[in-house]
Write an enzyme that holds these catalytic residues in place. Structure first.
Site, PDB file in Angstrom:
ATOM      1  N   ARG A 123      -3.653 -10.113   5.222  1.00 40.59           N
ATOM      2  CA  ARG A 123      -4.233 -10.126   3.873  1.00 40.59           C
ATOM      3  C   ARG A 123      -3.177  -9.574   2.920  1.00 40.59           C
ATOM      4  O   ARG A 123      -2.777  -8.407   3.024  1.00 40.59           O
ATOM      5  CB  ARG A 123      -5.497  -9.270   3.841  1.00 40.59           C
ATOM      6  CG  ARG A 123      -6.211  -9.246   2.493  1.00 40.59           C
ATOM      7  CD  ARG A 123      -7.455  -8.368   2.554  1.00 40.59           C
ATOM      8  NE  ARG A 123      -8.162  -8.334   1.276  1.00 40.59           N
ATOM      9  CZ  ARG A 123      -7.893  -7.490   0.276  1.00 40.59           C
ATOM     10  NH1 ARG A 123      -6.901  -6.605   0.415  1.00 40.59           N
ATOM     11  NH2 ARG A 123      -8.588  -7.523  -0.843  1.00 40.59           N
ATOM     12  N   LYS A 154       0.810  -1.211   0.000  1.00 44.45           N
ATOM     13  CA  LYS A 154       0.000   0.000   0.000  1.00 44.45           C
ATOM     14  C   LYS A 154       0.852   1.273   0.000  1.00 44.45           C
ATOM     15  O   LYS A 154       2.055   1.237   0.252  1.00 44.45           O
ATOM     16  CB  LYS A 154      -0.962  -0.015   1.193  1.00 44.45           C
ATOM     17  CG  LYS A 154      -2.116  -0.988   0.988  1.00 44.45           C
ATOM     18  CD  LYS A 154      -3.187  -0.847   2.043  1.00 44.45           C
ATOM     19  CE  LYS A 154      -4.392  -1.719   1.689  1.00 44.45           C
ATOM     20  NZ  LYS A 154      -5.455  -1.630   2.715  1.00 44.45           N
TER      21      LYS A 154
END
Length: 274
Positions: free
Chosen positions: A255, A221
């Protein structure tokens, strides 16, 4: 700490890894990468072989400013992939990444095992009741607004305190519907600045007070690649470092796009813990 998936108790006292399978053309890292049936099956097989306990399928990109996708299109993308994966890997525990109750219900009825909702039921008032009736594990994430508006809503006096109030309210509402297996996700990158993301990670163990499993999704991210001044494609090392910190601060599920490296994080952190 366990959750019930299709009658099997999954023990989360040893952290598990959820592999990401994006079926969208515009996901920030792997959008459009898995177009053919063979591409999808190869990736699923790879993630399962590397140790993924769950495969998370998303058909609506939730990156900041993502394009709107109709419910019909989301279902048309999602259901054939669920059928394809379970035809070839019938024991796979599929998580469906959606904020729509009808999509969640159709996915579970077609064999998915977990509902992963970026909005914790805030974008569909029927979601919590639907999941409660389905009696499947439910991941509720912290976010404000929606993917189109969330980055303009990163305003907090105390980000962690406000998240605690948010989760307390959503958990209470879910419990009132009879929802049993709840997993919380702090929502890294959702309505949060880079600095706020790191504050949440620094205080991640605060969420243990909720006494629920904790899912962390920080894979590749912008909080990583903007800090390192590189790109999502170059953010694997940073992801591994932050996943390790998350595990040390109580994460029960990682995740990730890169299953092998996450599984290795779990094994090594478990070695230290033991």
């Amino acid at each position: 700490m366990t959750i019930n998936c299709k009658g099997n108790l999954i023990d989360l006292s040893v952290p598990k890894v959820m592999g990401i399978l994006n079926c969208t053309p515009d996901s920030f890292f792997d959008g459009g990468k898995y177009k053919s049936e063979s591409d999808i099956l190869q990736q699923v097989e790879k993630m399962l072989d590397e140790g993924a306990t769950f495969i998370d399928i998303g058909a609506y990109s939730s990156k900041p400013g993502a394009d709107f996708v109709s419910e019909d299109e989301e279902l048309q993308r999602l259901l054939p992939i669920i059928d394809l994966v379970l035809k070839h890997f019938p024991e796979t525990l599929l998580s469906v990444d959606t904020f729509r109750s009808n999509v969640a219900q159709n996915a579970i009825e077609n064999g998915a095992a977990v509902v992963n909702d970026i909005s914790a039921g805030m974008l569909d008032e029927d979601m919590l009741e639907t999941v409660a009736k389905l009696q499947v594990p439910y991941v509720m994430m912290h976010m404000k607004g929606n993917p189109q508006t969330m980055q303009s809503l990163a305003n907090y006096e105390d980000v962690v305190k406000e998240m605690m109030f948010y989760f307390s309210e959503r958990i209470n509402k879910a419990r009132n519907f009879g929802l049993n297996d709840i997993i919380i996700d702090p929502g890294f990158g959702f309505a949060k600045t880079v600095e706020q993301n790191y504050e949440v990670l620094q205080k991640l163990d605060y969420f243990n007070i909720l006494e629920l499993p904790l899912l962390v999704g920080i894979s590749r991210k912008s909080m990583i690649y903007k800090t390192l001044e590189n790109s999502p494609q170059e953010a694997l090392n940073g992801t591994t470092i932050l996943n390790t910190i998350a595990l040390q601060r109580g994460a029960n599920i990682l995740r990730v796009h890169d299953v092998k490296q996450a599984v290795e994080c779990v094994k090594l952190v478990q070695k230290i813990t033991k």
